[in-house]
Write an enzyme that holds these catalytic residues in place. Structure first.
Site, mmCIF file in Angstrom:
data_model
loop_
_atom_site.group_PDB
_atom_site.id
_atom_site.type_symbol
_atom_site.label_atom_id
_atom_site.label_comp_id
_atom_site.label_asym_id
_atom_site.label_seq_id
_atom_site.Cartn_x
_atom_site.Cartn_y
_atom_site.Cartn_z
ATOM 1 N N GLU A 100 0.856 -1.093 -0.014
ATOM 2 C CA GLU A 100 -0.031 -0.068 -0.127
ATOM 3 C C GLU A 100 0.815 1.161 -0.170
ATOM 4 O O GLU A 100 1.917 1.310 0.812
ATOM 5 C CB GLU A 100 -0.717 0.018 1.468
ATOM 6 C CG GLU A 100 -1.763 -1.078 1.253
ATOM 7 C CD GLU A 100 -2.702 -1.114 2.729
ATOM 8 O OE1 GLU A 100 -3.606 -1.801 2.797
ATOM 9 O OE2 GLU A 100 -2.249 -0.415 3.619
ATOM 10 N N CYS A 113 3.301 8.344 1.686
ATOM 11 C CA CYS A 113 3.435 7.134 2.944
ATOM 12 C C CYS A 113 3.660 6.028 2.127
ATOM 13 O O CYS A 113 2.885 5.372 1.406
ATOM 14 C CB CYS A 113 1.903 6.965 3.790
ATOM 15 S SG CYS A 113 2.328 5.751 5.106
ATOM 16 N N CYS A 120 4.503 -8.009 7.192
ATOM 17 C CA CYS A 120 5.569 -7.495 8.374
ATOM 18 C C CYS A 120 5.275 -8.546 9.083
ATOM 19 O O CYS A 120 4.438 -9.123 9.606
ATOM 20 C CB CYS A 120 5.049 -6.070 9.129
ATOM 21 S SG CYS A 120 5.829 -5.527 10.033
ATOM 22 N N CYS A 124 2.501 -6.660 15.521
ATOM 23 C CA CYS A 124 1.830 -5.618 16.471
ATOM 24 C C CYS A 124 0.322 -6.189 16.366
ATOM 25 O O CYS A 124 -0.397 -6.245 15.605
ATOM 26 C CB CYS A 124 2.028 -4.350 15.959
ATOM 27 S SG CYS A 124 4.100 -3.893 16.041
ATOM 28 N N CYS A 127 -2.205 -4.002 14.454
ATOM 29 C CA CYS A 127 -2.026 -3.424 13.265
ATOM 30 C C CYS A 127 -2.591 -4.664 12.243
ATOM 31 O O CYS A 127 -2.131 -5.834 12.559
ATOM 32 C CB CYS A 127 -0.547 -3.446 13.048
ATOM 33 S SG CYS A 127 0.213 -3.091 11.477
ATOM 34 N N CYS A 340 -2.774 1.244 8.432
ATOM 35 C CA CYS A 340 -1.615 0.282 8.014
ATOM 36 C C CYS A 340 -2.384 -1.126 7.588
ATOM 37 O O CYS A 340 -2.844 -1.792 8.338
ATOM 38 C CB CYS A 340 -0.831 0.020 8.927
ATOM 39 S SG CYS A 340 1.001 -0.963 8.447
HETATM 40 N N1 SAH Z 1 6.837 -0.560 11.295
HETATM 41 C C1 SAH Z 1 6.823 0.931 11.356
HETATM 42 C C2 SAH Z 1 5.960 1.629 10.411
HETATM 43 C C3 SAH Z 1 4.654 1.024 9.939
HETATM 44 S S1 SAH Z 1 3.383 1.370 10.770
HETATM 45 C C4 SAH Z 1 6.380 1.429 12.725
HETATM 46 O O1 SAH Z 1 5.944 0.541 13.810
HETATM 47 O O2 SAH Z 1 6.333 2.456 13.101
HETATM 48 C C5 SAH Z 1 2.834 3.222 10.807
HETATM 49 C C6 SAH Z 1 2.066 3.606 11.925
HETATM 50 O O3 SAH Z 1 0.768 3.145 12.039
HETATM 51 C C7 SAH Z 1 2.593 3.159 13.199
HETATM 52 O O4 SAH Z 1 3.126 4.136 14.412
HETATM 53 C C8 SAH Z 1 1.673 2.063 13.617
HETATM 54 O O5 SAH Z 1 1.704 1.601 15.230
HETATM 55 C C9 SAH Z 1 0.507 2.653 13.024
HETATM 56 N N2 SAH Z 1 -0.588 1.687 13.305
HETATM 57 C C10 SAH Z 1 -0.708 0.484 12.862
HETATM 58 N N3 SAH Z 1 -2.047 0.020 12.901
HETATM 59 C C11 SAH Z 1 -3.015 1.177 13.473
HETATM 60 C C12 SAH Z 1 -4.187 1.053 13.665
HETATM 61 N N4 SAH Z 1 -4.937 0.099 13.577
HETATM 62 N N5 SAH Z 1 -4.766 2.124 14.125
HETATM 63 C C13 SAH Z 1 -3.873 3.459 14.276
HETATM 64 N N6 SAH Z 1 -2.568 3.558 14.036
HETATM 65 C C14 SAH Z 1 -1.953 2.259 13.420
#
Ligand code: SAH
Length: 365
Positions: A100, A113, A120, A124, A127, A340
């Protein structure tokens, strides 16, 4: 659903090569010593999207380049336009992998972005990309190719921001990130580029040694190890003390700061004492906070909820009372599944560790 490409294209990509790499690769092909420079200029100054546009080369050479090499430009598989101007692209790479890339206009400003990996492995809990599981590293050409692709589709102003906040963990793909940043910083000052990490400490230390390092953003999301490890398994490898120590030694120019991204999950990490603990933890690091109210998705755990606007405001005020600089991420592209991994989720079956036994949620398209 789009079928993956039938076969991988094994031809070397030229878009992700630095000048010395291009010189070396093209030496046996070029009829003149200055060809590599011409080709590099076409790729990174004129920013062509095909060999046919390299009109300063003899036709025979253009044809030979097109036969023997490729340009890692992703193909648009889907696009979602949000009412607020945000456009989220689902891009397919040559082997069918999906990523994306999001185009976020904001008044005079424009932010792209980018993804650094197709998938990944960090899992997390909040995510969607993590839910779908690990994929592969992007190549430098595929990183640069995202910018080139959006530029060809939508045009780009002279100056814009690039954030590595799409799919993947950029600091687990340093081999591609390094040359990609070198190429992208030919047109953008490095303060316009931000690499966001979940807290890969060796990656942060590696970035610290780069003379042309970009801005650093860290997804912190919890003020203590117990809660951080619950939502970010990487915290068990690099706990907060190690992560914060890496931030303390990260070299910053005067007036520059590290961005601390902080996901707000209602009832989990959004109370006043959490704000206080956060400020205490980071007392020795020049930081600015970016609060990100949780973006829900059907594949994410039910207990995860977005806090109310009042609660977000209260958290922001508390941080500000403690002297912190705070921004709240405005919800952009909500109606286009902009968090994300959410758009790619339409495109494939789940396979991440948390996806086992779960079926594709029924989404209104
Ligand atoms: N791996 C990197 C970059 C990718 S995620 C990192 O962890 O920073 C980019 C941002 O989107 C991160 O801060 C992540 O925590 C956030 N993110 C992921 N899923 C999300 C969600 N469901 N709601 C809000 N932010 C989210």
């Amino acid at each position: 659903m789009t079928a993956p490409a039938a076969a991988c294209d094994l031809r070397p990509d030229l878009l992700g090569l630095t000048r010395p790499q291009l010189d070396a690769l093209l030496a046996p092909v070029a009829d003149r010593p200055f060809r590599a420079r011409q080709i590099f200029d076409a790729l990174h100054r004129r920013r062509v999207t095909g060999f046919a546009e390299m009109t300063d080369l003899p036709a025979a050479l253009r044809e030979r380049l097109a036969r023997e090499f490729t340009l890692a430009l992703p193909a648009v598989a889907d696009r979602r336009d949000s009412g607020d101007g945000t456009v989220k692209y689902l891009l397919h790479l040559a082997d069918g992998a999906a990523i994306e890339t999001v185009d976020i206009p904001d008044g005079e400003r424009r932010t792209l972005c980018l993804s650094s990996q197709a998938g990944c492995g960090l899992a997390c809990a909040f995510c969607v990309t993590g839910f779908w599981g690990s994929g592969r590293n992007l190549t430098a050409g595929e990183i640069v190719g995202q910018v080139r692709c959006l530029e060809a589709l939508a045009g780009l102003p002279e100056s814009f921001n690039l954030v590595f906040m799409g799919m993947g963990e950029p600091l687990l793909n340093l081999d591609a990130l390094t040359p990609a940043l070198e190429l992208l910083s030919l047109r953008l000052p490095r303060r316009k580029i931000t690499v966001s990490t979940a807290g890969v400490v060796p990656g942060i230390d590696a970035l610290a040694t780069w003379p042309r390092r970009p801005n650093l953003a860290v997804s912190l999301h919890a003020p203590d190890d117990e809660r951080r490890s619950r939502i970010m398994p990487i915290n068990r490898t690099y706990p907060l003390a190690e992560l914060v120590a890496a931030l303390e030694r990260f070299p910053l120019e005067p007036r520059r700061r590290i961005t601390i991204e902080y996901l707000l999950l209602a009832g989990f990490n959004d109370a006043a004492p959490d704000a206080d603990a956060l400020v205490r933890r980071l007392a020795r690091v020049p930081v600015k906070f970016n609060l990100i109210p949780f973006n829900p998705d059907p594949v994410l755990p039910d207990w995860m909820q977005r806090p109310t606007a009042d609660r977000v405001e209260a958290f922001r005020n508390r941080l500000e009372q403690r002297g912190a600089t705070v921004t709240v991420r405005r919800q952009r592209g909500h109606d286009v599944a902009a968090a994300c991994g959410q758009l790619r989720a339409f495109d494939r079956e789940p396979r991440g560790p948390r996806a086992r036994g779960r079926t594709l949620p029924d989404r209104a398209r």
